[in-house]
Design an enzyme around this catalytic site. Structure first.
Site, PDB file in Angstrom:
ATOM      1  N   SER A 166      57.026  27.582  -2.609  1.00 50.27           N
ATOM      2  CA  SER A 166      57.110  27.106  -1.223  1.00 50.27           C
ATOM      3  C   SER A 166      56.869  28.257  -0.240  1.00 50.27           C
ATOM      4  O   SER A 166      55.795  28.845  -0.226  1.00 50.27           O
ATOM      5  CB  SER A 166      58.473  26.441  -1.019  1.00 50.27           C
ATOM      6  N   ASP A 262      54.483  15.569  -1.135  1.00 49.41           N
ATOM      7  CA  ASP A 262      54.857  16.832  -0.510  1.00 49.41           C
ATOM      8  C   ASP A 262      53.968  17.035   0.705  1.00 49.41           C
ATOM      9  O   ASP A 262      52.741  17.007   0.593  1.00 49.41           O
ATOM     10  CB  ASP A 262      54.646  17.973  -1.518  1.00 49.41           C
ATOM     11  N   HIS A 292      58.624  17.799  -3.777  1.00 48.57           N
ATOM     12  CA  HIS A 292      58.729  19.235  -3.544  1.00 48.57           C
ATOM     13  C   HIS A 292      60.018  19.782  -4.175  1.00 48.57           C
ATOM     14  O   HIS A 292      61.113  19.302  -3.902  1.00 48.57           O
ATOM     15  CB  HIS A 292      58.744  19.492  -2.034  1.00 48.57           C
TER      16      HIS A 292
END
Length: 324
Positions: A166, A262, A292
């Site tokens: 991320s 996501d 996610h």
């Protein structure tokens, strides 16, 4: 707006998705506290305190550039390793606002245990107290320090990879770009796991996924506001938003994982296409039916185990070792 479990989610992930907290990144401290509570509960349920995994795990602080505080890192090394061995610098996720050395402890342990690669997890400074370029500087300074202390750490300075999830994926891309641009320590591989790439937030997935579990577009807005500041210029540094990099040639090979449900999906896929167009060897793996952070939330699911297996395999192949 409540979290909505999307139709088409992998059946094994549905219950996990329903239990994901809807964090408000507009309130950073509340989000940090909630994540710490969730982490403690998760560890207690799994009974994981001091796993007997054959690793030597060391917490220490390393020096940063002048005027910046020392950087906490956690080093995972296989016990009895005969060096020098490859290294992986790993940057946790958390929207540049949350996360710490515990966030990806399980993943880093598995990488080190299964590949023999020494993993150095970096606890970079967080926004909004420390906006860009603080996190980037910490991560790049960690790369420089590790390269300069390779002999002490028992690692091969010519076989260093970087990776992250991320926001940590954004930092991975940024450190890799900076290593090329600034003539820094060589990076042999980059692992971009559902990475943050683009501050523009104009992709289809960003517009579509406003209430998805794990991460959603509303928090993405807060993330960039905290990281870049409320008066950020329209044109930002590629070391903040890697989509701004005009030239991707000369970068090391990459593994890029994207997630179906996501908001970051399409910017990640677009970055993968740009890497390919620039002549970079890149493996793009898009995982349908996932949300996610699914692999951290449900590591024992079939798709979670498969994702970790693949990450260990590509890391081992890239650094010239054999994965278990």
């Amino acid at each position: 707006m409540p979290i909505i479990v999307p139709p088409g989610l992998d059946p094994e992930l549905v219950r996990v998705a329903e239990l994901q907290p809807d964090l408000d990144y507009g309130r950073p401290q509340e989000s940090r506290d909630a994540l710490r509570r969730a982490y403690r509960i998760s560890r207690a349920l799994r009974g994981r305190n001091a796993p007997d995994d054959g690793l030597e795990v060391t917490d220490r602080e390393i020096p940063a550039r002048a005027g910046s505080p020392d950087i906490p890192v956690r080093i995972y090394a296989r016990s009895g390793s005969e060096g020098p061995v490859p290294a992986l610098l790993f940057f946790h996720g958390g929207g540049f606002v949350t996360g710490n050395l515990d966030t990806e402890d399980d993943r880093c342990r598995e990488y080190a245990r299964r590949t023999g690669v020494t993993v150095i997890s970096v606890d970079y400074r967080l926004a909004p107290e420390h906006p860009f370029p603080c996190a980037f500087e910490d991560c790049y300074d960690a790369l420089v320090w590790v390269a300069g202390h390779a002999a002490e750490l028992g690692i091969d300075g010519e076989r260093m990879a970087v990776g992250g999830t991320s926001a940590g994926g954004a930092l991975t891309a940024a450190v890799t770009l900076a290593s090329r641009d600034l003539g820094g320590p060589p990076v042999v591989y980059q692992m971009l796991l559902y990475p943050v790439i683009d501050h523009a937030m104009t992709s289809r997935s960003m517009k579509e996924f406003e209430a998805t579990p794990g991460w959603h577009a509303r928090n993405n807005v807060h993330m960039w506001r905290h990281y870049l500041g409320t008066d950020a210029p329209e044109k930002v540094s590629p070391y903040a938003a890697p989509a701004e990099a005009g030239d991707l040639t000369g970068l090391p090979p990459a593994y890029l994982m994207t997630i179906e449900f996501d908001p970051l999906r399409d910017e990640g896929l677009d970055f993968g296409r740009r890497l390919l167009a620039a002549g970079v060897s890149v493996q793009v793996h898009h995982l349908p039916g996932t949300f996610h952070g699914f692999d951290a939330a449900a590591p024992q699911s079939v798709v979670g185990r498969r994702a970790l297996d693949e990450q260990c395999a590509v890391l081992a192949r890239a650094t010239g070792v054999k994965a278990e």
